[in-house]
Motif scaffolding. Structure first.
Motif, PDB file in Angstrom:
ATOM      1  N   LYS A  86       0.848  -1.200   0.000  1.00 60.39           N
ATOM      2  CA  LYS A  86       0.000   0.000   0.000  1.00 60.39           C
ATOM      3  C   LYS A  86       0.878   1.243   0.000  1.00 60.39           C
ATOM      4  O   LYS A  86       1.857   1.312   0.730  1.00 60.39           O
ATOM      5  CB  LYS A  86      -0.899  -0.010   1.237  1.00 60.39           C
ATOM      6  N   ILE A  87       0.509   2.203  -0.850  1.00 60.22           N
ATOM      7  CA  ILE A  87       1.161   3.520  -0.860  1.00 60.22           C
ATOM      8  C   ILE A  87       0.059   4.548  -0.639  1.00 60.22           C
ATOM      9  O   ILE A  87      -0.937   4.564  -1.371  1.00 60.22           O
ATOM     10  CB  ILE A  87       1.882   3.816  -2.191  1.00 60.22           C
ATOM     11  N   ILE A  88       0.236   5.371   0.384  1.00 56.14           N
ATOM     12  CA  ILE A  88      -0.740   6.421   0.689  1.00 56.14           C
ATOM     13  C   ILE A  88      -0.124   7.742   0.262  1.00 56.14           C
ATOM     14  O   ILE A  88       0.946   8.129   0.742  1.00 56.14           O
ATOM     15  CB  ILE A  88      -1.076   6.452   2.191  1.00 56.14           C
ATOM     16  N   LEU A  89      -0.798   8.413  -0.666  1.00 55.17           N
ATOM     17  CA  LEU A  89      -0.302   9.694  -1.171  1.00 55.17           C
ATOM     18  C   LEU A  89      -1.018  10.837  -0.473  1.00 55.17           C
ATOM     19  O   LEU A  89      -2.245  10.822  -0.334  1.00 55.17           O
ATOM     20  CB  LEU A  89      -0.520   9.795  -2.683  1.00 55.17           C
ATOM     21  N   LYS A  90      -0.220  11.813  -0.031  1.00 51.61           N
ATOM     22  CA  LYS A  90      -0.738  13.027   0.594  1.00 51.61           C
ATOM     23  C   LYS A  90      -0.028  14.195  -0.068  1.00 51.61           C
ATOM     24  O   LYS A  90       1.014  14.014  -0.699  1.00 51.61           O
ATOM     25  CB  LYS A  90      -0.446  13.028   2.097  1.00 51.61           C
ATOM     26  N   PRO A  91      -0.547  15.417   0.084  1.00 53.40           N
ATOM     27  CA  PRO A  91       0.094  16.557  -0.576  1.00 53.40           C
ATOM     28  C   PRO A  91       1.580  16.717  -0.227  1.00 53.40           C
ATOM     29  O   PRO A  91       2.380  17.016  -1.108  1.00 53.40           O
ATOM     30  CB  PRO A  91      -0.723  17.759  -0.099  1.00 53.40           C
ATOM     31  N   SER A  92       1.957  16.489   1.026  1.00 51.95           N
ATOM     32  CA  SER A  92       3.357  16.718   1.394  1.00 51.95           C
ATOM     33  C   SER A  92       4.020  15.495   2.018  1.00 51.95           C
ATOM     34  O   SER A  92       5.051  15.607   2.679  1.00 51.95           O
ATOM     35  CB  SER A  92       3.447  17.903   2.356  1.00 51.95           C
ATOM     36  N   GLU A  93       3.425  14.318   1.812  1.00 52.83           N
ATOM     37  CA  GLU A  93       3.973  13.108   2.425  1.00 52.83           C
ATOM     38  C   GLU A  93       3.557  11.878   1.621  1.00 52.83           C
ATOM     39  O   GLU A  93       2.491  11.851   1.017  1.00 52.83           O
ATOM     40  CB  GLU A  93       3.418  12.990   3.852  1.00 52.83           C
ATOM     41  N   THR A  94       4.432  10.875   1.604  1.00 55.23           N
ATOM     42  CA  THR A  94       4.158   9.608   0.932  1.00 55.23           C
ATOM     43  C   THR A  94       4.418   8.499   1.945  1.00 55.23           C
ATOM     44  O   THR A  94       5.482   8.467   2.554  1.00 55.23           O
ATOM     45  CB  THR A  94       5.085   9.434  -0.291  1.00 55.23           C
ATOM     46  N   ILE A  95       3.458   7.607   2.130  1.00 57.99           N
ATOM     47  CA  ILE A  95       3.583   6.547   3.127  1.00 57.99           C
ATOM     48  C   ILE A  95       3.494   5.189   2.443  1.00 57.99           C
ATOM     49  O   ILE A  95       2.566   4.936   1.670  1.00 57.99           O
ATOM     50  CB  ILE A  95       2.490   6.689   4.208  1.00 57.99           C
ATOM     51  N   ILE A  96       4.463   4.346   2.751  1.00 60.18           N
ATOM     52  CA  ILE A  96       4.484   2.973   2.234  1.00 60.18           C
ATOM     53  C   ILE A  96       4.173   2.048   3.404  1.00 60.18           C
ATOM     54  O   ILE A  96       4.741   2.196   4.484  1.00 60.18           O
ATOM     55  CB  ILE A  96       5.882   2.620   1.690  1.00 60.18           C
ATOM     56  N   LEU A 117      13.533   4.197  -1.019  1.00 59.29           N
ATOM     57  CA  LEU A 117      14.590   4.807  -1.835  1.00 59.29           C
ATOM     58  C   LEU A 117      14.134   5.000  -3.278  1.00 59.29           C
ATOM     59  O   LEU A 117      14.434   6.015  -3.908  1.00 59.29           O
ATOM     60  CB  LEU A 117      15.872   3.962  -1.778  1.00 59.29           C
ATOM     61  N   THR A 118      13.379   4.038  -3.792  1.00 57.56           N
ATOM     62  CA  THR A 118      12.875   4.129  -5.167  1.00 57.56           C
ATOM     63  C   THR A 118      11.886   5.285  -5.302  1.00 57.56           C
ATOM     64  O   THR A 118      11.982   6.090  -6.243  1.00 57.56           O
ATOM     65  CB  THR A 118      12.204   2.796  -5.586  1.00 57.56           C
ATOM     66  N   LEU A 119      10.941   5.419  -4.353  1.00 51.57           N
ATOM     67  CA  LEU A 119       9.968   6.512  -4.421  1.00 51.57           C
ATOM     68  C   LEU A 119      10.642   7.872  -4.205  1.00 51.57           C
ATOM     69  O   LEU A 119      10.251   8.868  -4.825  1.00 51.57           O
ATOM     70  CB  LEU A 119       8.833   6.299  -3.423  1.00 51.57           C
ATOM     71  N   GLU A 120      11.664   7.922  -3.344  1.00 54.74           N
ATOM     72  CA  GLU A 120      12.417   9.168  -3.161  1.00 54.74           C
ATOM     73  C   GLU A 120      13.112   9.560  -4.462  1.00 54.74           C
ATOM     74  O   GLU A 120      13.109  10.730  -4.844  1.00 54.74           O
ATOM     75  CB  GLU A 120      13.445   9.021  -2.026  1.00 54.74           C
ATOM     76  N   ALA A 121      13.685   8.583  -5.147  1.00 55.46           N
ATOM     77  CA  ALA A 121      14.352   8.847  -6.432  1.00 55.46           C
ATOM     78  C   ALA A 121      13.361   9.329  -7.487  1.00 55.46           C
ATOM     79  O   ALA A 121      13.726  10.042  -8.421  1.00 55.46           O
ATOM     80  CB  ALA A 121      15.084   7.592  -6.912  1.00 55.46           C
ATOM     81  N   MET A 122      12.078   8.970  -7.311  1.00 49.70           N
ATOM     82  CA  MET A 122      11.022   9.409  -8.238  1.00 49.70           C
ATOM     83  C   MET A 122      10.414  10.735  -7.788  1.00 49.70           C
ATOM     84  O   MET A 122       9.393  11.164  -8.325  1.00 49.70           O
ATOM     85  CB  MET A 122       9.938   8.321  -8.316  1.00 49.70           C
ATOM     86  N   ASP A 123      11.031  11.368  -6.802  1.00 50.12           N
ATOM     87  CA  ASP A 123      10.617  12.685  -6.294  1.00 50.12           C
ATOM     88  C   ASP A 123       9.276  12.719  -5.566  1.00 50.12           C
ATOM     89  O   ASP A 123       8.611  13.752  -5.548  1.00 50.12           O
ATOM     90  CB  ASP A 123      10.629  13.745  -7.410  1.00 50.12           C
ATOM     91  N   TYR A 124       8.892  11.618  -4.959  1.00 52.84           N
ATOM     92  CA  TYR A 124       7.717  11.655  -4.085  1.00 52.84           C
ATOM     93  C   TYR A 124       8.125  12.395  -2.810  1.00 52.84           C
ATOM     94  O   TYR A 124       9.249  12.246  -2.344  1.00 52.84           O
ATOM     95  CB  TYR A 124       7.218  10.242  -3.748  1.00 52.84           C
ATOM     96  N   PRO A 125       7.233  13.208  -2.236  1.00 53.95           N
ATOM     97  CA  PRO A 125       7.613  14.019  -1.070  1.00 53.95           C
ATOM     98  C   PRO A 125       7.662  13.233   0.237  1.00 53.95           C
ATOM     99  O   PRO A 125       6.818  12.371   0.478  1.00 53.95           O
ATOM    100  CB  PRO A 125       6.506  15.081  -1.010  1.00 53.95           C
ATOM    101  N   ASN A 126       8.659  13.502   1.066  1.00 51.94           N
ATOM    102  CA  ASN A 126       8.725  13.051   2.456  1.00 51.94           C
ATOM    103  C   ASN A 126       8.266  11.596   2.624  1.00 51.94           C
ATOM    104  O   ASN A 126       7.279  11.320   3.288  1.00 51.94           O
ATOM    105  CB  ASN A 126       7.856  14.007   3.295  1.00 51.94           C
TER     106      ASN A 126
END
Length: 142
Positions: A86-96, A117-126
């Motif tokens: 599960k990935i939860i997307l928020k305006p200023s945060e990304t939760i796996i 690390l993969t999502l950070e490399a894809m520029d997902y926030p926090n």
């Protein structure tokens, strides 16, 4: 498949599609009708899912969500595809969140760190990554 493995697969499936504890009974019934879940696991699945959604730390992860991606494939390269539960997307945060039905192991943390690390490399926030151990009813920030 052993009963334990079968339970793990069924729990993962349900945890990935359920977003609210009020949906547990209905979605469990549908999953049984569709053959995704075996009815002999109903009581244990219901108990573990309710415990998951009654965990206040877990529930707090959903506050302010804009989108939830369940079992979303992330193609890293020709030979590597990642699939966080599960990935939860928020305006200023990304939760796996990755669900584990067994006991904690080092490879669990390694796995969710790779997702992070993969999502950070894809520029997902926090980006924050969590493991939820059903056997312990415990949410762990990794």
């Amino acid at each position: 498949l052993s009963d334990e493995m079968q339970f793990g697969i069924q729990f993962h499936y349900l945890a990935s599609i359920i977003e609210d504890k009020n949906d547990i009974d209905n979605l469990l019934r549908v999953a049984i009708q569709e053959g995704q879940v075996s009815s002999h696991n109903t009581i244990e699945l219901t108990t573990k899912l309710k415990a998951l959604f009654e965990n206040s730390e877990y529930e707090a992860l959903f506050k302010g969500k804009t989108q939830i991606l369940n079992e979303q494939a992330i193609i890293v390269n020709e030979s590597t595809t990642l699939r966080p539960d599960k990935i939860i997307l928020k305006p200023s945060e990304t939760i796996i969140i990755d669900y584990k039905t067994g006991l904690p192991s080092q490879k669990d943390a390694k796995q969710v760190n790779e997702y992070r690390l993969t999502l950070e490399a894809m520029d997902y926030p926090n980006v924050k990554s969590y493991l939820f151990y059903t056997s312990l009813n415990e949410l762990r920030l990794v």
